[in-house]
Motif scaffolding. Sequence first.
Motif, short mmCIF file in Angstrom:
data_model
loop_
_atom_site.label_atom_id
_atom_site.label_comp_id
_atom_site.label_asym_id
_atom_site.label_seq_id
_atom_site.Cartn_x
_atom_site.Cartn_y
_atom_site.Cartn_z
N ASP A 40 0.96 -0.95 -0.20
CA ASP A 40 0.12 0.43 0.24
C ASP A 40 1.08 1.24 -0.18
OD1 ASP A 40 -2.71 -1.65 -0.12
OD2 ASP A 40 -2.84 -1.62 1.88
N PHE A 41 1.70 0.93 0.85
CA PHE A 41 2.38 2.26 0.57
C PHE A 41 3.74 2.48 -0.47
CE2 PHE A 41 7.56 3.87 0.56
CZ PHE A 41 7.26 5.43 2.02
N PHE A 45 3.06 5.98 -3.32
CA PHE A 45 4.13 6.82 -3.33
C PHE A 45 3.99 6.77 -4.80
CE2 PHE A 45 8.25 6.14 -4.99
CZ PHE A 45 8.95 7.64 -4.16
N LEU A 46 3.57 5.28 -5.08
CA LEU A 46 3.87 6.05 -7.32
C LEU A 46 2.74 6.69 -7.81
CD1 LEU A 46 4.85 2.33 -7.63
CD2 LEU A 46 5.87 4.12 -8.44
N LEU A 91 8.72 -1.34 -8.02
CA LEU A 91 9.93 -0.69 -8.09
C LEU A 91 10.39 -1.37 -7.30
CD1 LEU A 91 8.95 3.42 -8.96
CD2 LEU A 91 9.82 1.78 -10.53
N GLY A 92 10.30 -2.41 -6.82
CA GLY A 92 11.10 -2.52 -5.61
C GLY A 92 10.80 -1.87 -3.90
N ILE A 93 9.67 -0.89 -3.95
CA ILE A 93 10.07 -0.50 -2.53
C ILE A 93 8.94 -1.34 -1.60
CG2 ILE A 93 9.18 1.89 -1.66
CD1 ILE A 93 9.31 3.15 -4.80
N GLU A 100 12.25 -3.44 6.63
CA GLU A 100 12.58 -2.17 7.32
C GLU A 100 11.84 -2.54 8.40
OE1 GLU A 100 14.86 0.82 9.02
OE2 GLU A 100 14.96 -0.35 8.05
N MET A 101 10.01 -2.90 8.18
CA MET A 101 9.19 -2.64 9.43
C MET A 101 9.72 -4.18 9.86
SD MET A 101 6.31 -2.30 7.30
CE MET A 101 4.82 -1.88 8.15
#
Length: 109
Positions: A40-41, A45-46, A91-93, A100-101
């Motif tokens: 979802d993030f 972002f996109l 994109l691999g984000i 990180e989470m």
Amino acid sequence: MEAGKMDMDISVAAQGMSGKLPVVNAKEKNLAKIDKTSKDFEAVFLGQMLQPMFNTVEIDPNMGGGSAEEVYRSMMADEYGKLLANRGGGLGIASEVKKEMLRIQEGNK
């Protein structure tokens, strides 16, 4: 019917034929939440990155224009962001956000 007997009947029915209550693996449930949140993030972002692209396209007066088209363009950018994030890994984000989470949750700062 007595209250205690009814509670027992409901719990037996909930257990099903195996006689055991279903076990919900909290770790798997949490991993699924983290996975969804990271995707979802990336989608948001996109969508935000695509928004300026739509702002550069002139509004065609034959198609309406006005504030409704501005809202539609915003929604369309969000939907494109969702499509890009969910198609082929985006994109691999999302994978980096997920890592990180998990790192933060485990306390490995």
